[in-house]
Write a protein that holds these residues in place. Structure first.
Motif, PDB file in Angstrom:
ATOM      1  N   SER A  94      37.501  48.439  32.795  1.00  0.00           N
ATOM      2  CA  SER A  94      38.266  47.317  32.236  1.00  0.00           C
ATOM      3  C   SER A  94      39.026  46.602  33.347  1.00  0.00           C
ATOM      4  CB  SER A  94      39.212  47.788  31.130  1.00  0.00           C
ATOM      5  OG  SER A  94      40.147  48.713  31.606  1.00  0.00           O
ATOM      6  N   LEU A  95      39.202  45.310  33.113  1.00  0.00           N
ATOM      7  CA  LEU A  95      39.793  44.431  34.108  1.00  0.00           C
ATOM      8  C   LEU A  95      40.813  43.521  33.438  1.00  0.00           C
ATOM      9  CD1 LEU A  95      39.266  43.373  37.159  1.00  0.00           C
ATOM     10  CD2 LEU A  95      38.054  41.525  36.030  1.00  0.00           C
ATOM     11  N   TRP A  96      42.015  43.433  34.023  1.00  0.00           N
ATOM     12  CA  TRP A  96      43.011  42.472  33.566  1.00  0.00           C
ATOM     13  C   TRP A  96      42.696  41.146  34.241  1.00  0.00           C
ATOM     14  CZ3 TRP A  96      46.250  41.999  29.744  1.00  0.00           C
ATOM     15  CH2 TRP A  96      47.134  40.914  29.762  1.00  0.00           C
ATOM     16  N   VAL A  97      42.362  40.131  33.448  1.00  0.00           N
ATOM     17  CA  VAL A  97      41.931  38.838  33.971  1.00  0.00           C
ATOM     18  C   VAL A  97      43.136  38.016  34.406  1.00  0.00           C
ATOM     19  CG1 VAL A  97      40.737  36.690  33.435  1.00  0.00           C
ATOM     20  CG2 VAL A  97      39.886  38.856  32.512  1.00  0.00           C
ATOM     21  N   GLU A  98      43.120  37.597  35.668  1.00  0.00           N
ATOM     22  CA  GLU A  98      44.171  36.733  36.199  1.00  0.00           C
ATOM     23  C   GLU A  98      43.695  35.291  36.302  1.00  0.00           C
ATOM     24  OE1 GLU A  98      44.913  38.792  39.834  1.00  0.00           O
ATOM     25  OE2 GLU A  98      45.767  40.520  38.789  1.00  0.00           O
ATOM     26  N   HIS A  99      42.387  35.130  36.554  1.00  0.00           N
ATOM     27  CA  HIS A  99      41.823  33.790  36.685  1.00  0.00           C
ATOM     28  C   HIS A  99      40.309  33.874  36.469  1.00  0.00           C
ATOM     29  CE1 HIS A  99      41.212  29.720  38.120  1.00  0.00           C
ATOM     30  NE2 HIS A  99      40.327  30.162  38.982  1.00  0.00           N
ATOM     31  N   TYR A 100      39.745  32.856  35.860  1.00  0.00           N
ATOM     32  CA  TYR A 100      38.291  32.810  35.737  1.00  0.00           C
ATOM     33  C   TYR A 100      37.815  31.393  35.970  1.00  0.00           C
ATOM     34  CZ  TYR A 100      39.193  31.025  31.031  1.00  0.00           C
ATOM     35  OH  TYR A 100      39.636  30.282  29.967  1.00  0.00           O
ATOM     36  N   MET A 101      36.562  31.287  36.388  1.00  0.00           N
ATOM     37  CA  MET A 101      35.967  29.983  36.652  1.00  0.00           C
ATOM     38  C   MET A 101      34.504  30.044  36.204  1.00  0.00           C
ATOM     39  SD  MET A 101      35.869  27.769  40.205  1.00  0.00           S
ATOM     40  CE  MET A 101      35.689  29.256  41.146  1.00  0.00           C
TER      41      MET A 101
END
Length: 104
Positions: A94-101
């Protein structure tokens, strides 16, 4: 002699490529991942997952369901912090999303 050396080089190259295909991440590490966002589970337990080309799925935390629904089946570059590694038992990474594009 040369044959033995060449076989050793081939084996070493295979081992190194296997390590590169499945990198090891540490909880708390900042990473950038590329993959396709899909929704898994059934209502009311639907959650976003980033499916990577190497076969590892990452459960994405910090995205709202409406955000994830709008990005479903799209290729993304996601930057975030590792919450749980994939080797940590039966639960997915699992990953805590800080930014996506979105990738086009």
């Amino acid at each position: 002699m040369i044959r033995t050396i060449l076989m050793g080089c081939v084996i070493a190259a295979q081992l190194l490529s296997a390590c590169a295909a499945h990198p090891t991440f540490v909880e708390g590490q900042s990473v950038v991942l590329l993959g396709k966002l899909v929704l898994k589970g059934s209502e009311p337990h639907t959650y976003p997952v980033l499916q990577m080309p190497n076969g590892i799925d990452w459960k994405l935390e910090g995205l709202t369901l409406p955000e994830a629904s709008a990005l479903q089946n799209r290729d993304l570059e996601v930057r975030g912090t590792v919450l749980q590694r994939s080797e940590s038992g039966p639960k997915p990474a699992s990953l805590w999303v800080e930014h996506y594009m979105q990738q086009d």
